[in-house]
Design a protein around this motif. Structure first.
Motif, PDB file in Angstrom:
ATOM      1  N   GLY A  42       0.776  -1.229   0.000  1.00 47.25           N
ATOM      2  CA  GLY A  42       0.000   0.000   0.000  1.00 47.25           C
ATOM      3  C   GLY A  42       0.805   1.275   0.000  1.00 47.25           C
ATOM      4  N   LYS A  43       2.141   1.145  -0.112  1.00 50.36           N
ATOM      5  CA  LYS A  43       3.006   2.321  -0.092  1.00 50.36           C
ATOM      6  C   LYS A  43       3.815   2.404  -1.377  1.00 50.36           C
ATOM      7  N   GLU A  44       4.330   3.602  -1.646  1.00 52.14           N
ATOM      8  CA  GLU A  44       5.169   3.801  -2.823  1.00 52.14           C
ATOM      9  C   GLU A  44       6.561   3.226  -2.576  1.00 52.14           C
ATOM     10  N   ARG A  45       7.243   2.939  -3.679  1.00 54.41           N
ATOM     11  CA  ARG A  45       8.615   2.455  -3.577  1.00 54.41           C
ATOM     12  C   ARG A  45       9.482   3.545  -2.965  1.00 54.41           C
ATOM     13  N   GLU A  46      10.324   3.153  -2.023  1.00 56.34           N
ATOM     14  CA  GLU A  46      11.102   4.105  -1.219  1.00 56.34           C
ATOM     15  C   GLU A  46      12.593   3.863  -1.415  1.00 56.34           C
ATOM     16  N   PHE A  47      13.342   4.929  -1.601  1.00 52.76           N
ATOM     17  CA  PHE A  47      14.795   4.840  -1.696  1.00 52.76           C
ATOM     18  C   PHE A  47      15.386   4.417  -0.353  1.00 52.76           C
ATOM     19  N   SER A  63      15.210   7.288   6.818  1.00 52.07           N
ATOM     20  CA  SER A  63      14.661   6.308   7.747  1.00 52.07           C
ATOM     21  C   SER A  63      15.635   5.181   8.081  1.00 52.07           C
ATOM     22  N   VAL A  64      16.716   5.056   7.327  1.00 53.13           N
ATOM     23  CA  VAL A  64      17.651   3.948   7.569  1.00 53.13           C
ATOM     24  C   VAL A  64      19.051   4.424   7.928  1.00 53.13           C
ATOM     25  N   GLU A  89       8.667  -1.366  10.959  1.00 55.62           N
ATOM     26  CA  GLU A  89       8.420  -0.494   9.808  1.00 55.62           C
ATOM     27  C   GLU A  89       9.417  -0.705   8.671  1.00 55.62           C
ATOM     28  N   ASP A  90      10.421  -1.529   8.890  1.00 52.23           N
ATOM     29  CA  ASP A  90      11.342  -1.901   7.811  1.00 52.23           C
ATOM     30  C   ASP A  90      10.783  -3.051   6.967  1.00 52.23           C
ATOM     31  N   VAL A 120      11.476  -8.911   3.312  1.00 51.57           N
ATOM     32  CA  VAL A 120      12.013  -8.753   4.661  1.00 51.57           C
ATOM     33  C   VAL A 120      10.839  -8.476   5.588  1.00 51.57           C
ATOM     34  N   THR A 121      10.711  -9.297   6.617  1.00 52.89           N
ATOM     35  CA  THR A 121       9.634  -9.134   7.584  1.00 52.89           C
ATOM     36  C   THR A 121      10.233  -9.031   8.975  1.00 52.89           C
TER      37      THR A 121
END
Length: 124
Positions: A42-47, A63-64, A89-90, A120-121
């Motif tokens: 449900g989210k956009e691809r994130e760098f 965020s990382v 959230e990762d 990755v969960t």
């Protein structure tokens, strides 16, 4: 034909670590900057991170920063993403990509070839 194959995803608890690998084929690996992106449902691809051809310059998403490290070995045709202090959230599908287009390193449009992704969960 250029192919990128990711590996190393899985299920980990909060605070744990994982290392993702990406091995391109059909391309001269040392000629290209590489990047990692992620996409949660449900989210956009994130760098996530990028690295230049010679490992001299790396960049990270906000965020990382301080938790993830991108690296590469041109002799082994491999780029890695070391992920520490993982948080729920990762959780996402992580993609390796080759930066073959013009554009900013943090923009998905700057990357021309993508891997199939690895899940990755992070459990809480």
């Amino acid at each position: 034909q250029v192919q990128l194959v990711e590996s190393g995803g899985g299920l980990v608890q909060t605070g744990g670590s994982l290392r993702l690998s990406c091995t391109p084929s059909g391309t001269i690996f040392s000629n290209w900057a590489m990047g990692w992106f992620r996409q949660a449902p449900g989210k956009e691809r994130e760098f996530v991170a990028s690295i230049d051809r010679s490992s001299g310059l790396t960049s990270y998403g906000d965020s990382v920063k301080g938790r993830f490290t991108i690296s590469r070995d041109n002799a082994k045709n491999t780029v890695w993403l070391q992920m520490n202090s993982l948080k729920p959230e990762d959780t996402a599908v992580y993609y390796c990509a080759r930066r073959g287009n013009s554009g900013s390193y943090y923009s998905a449009g700057a990357y021309d070839y993508w891997g199939q992704g690895t899940q990755v969960t992070v459990s809480s």
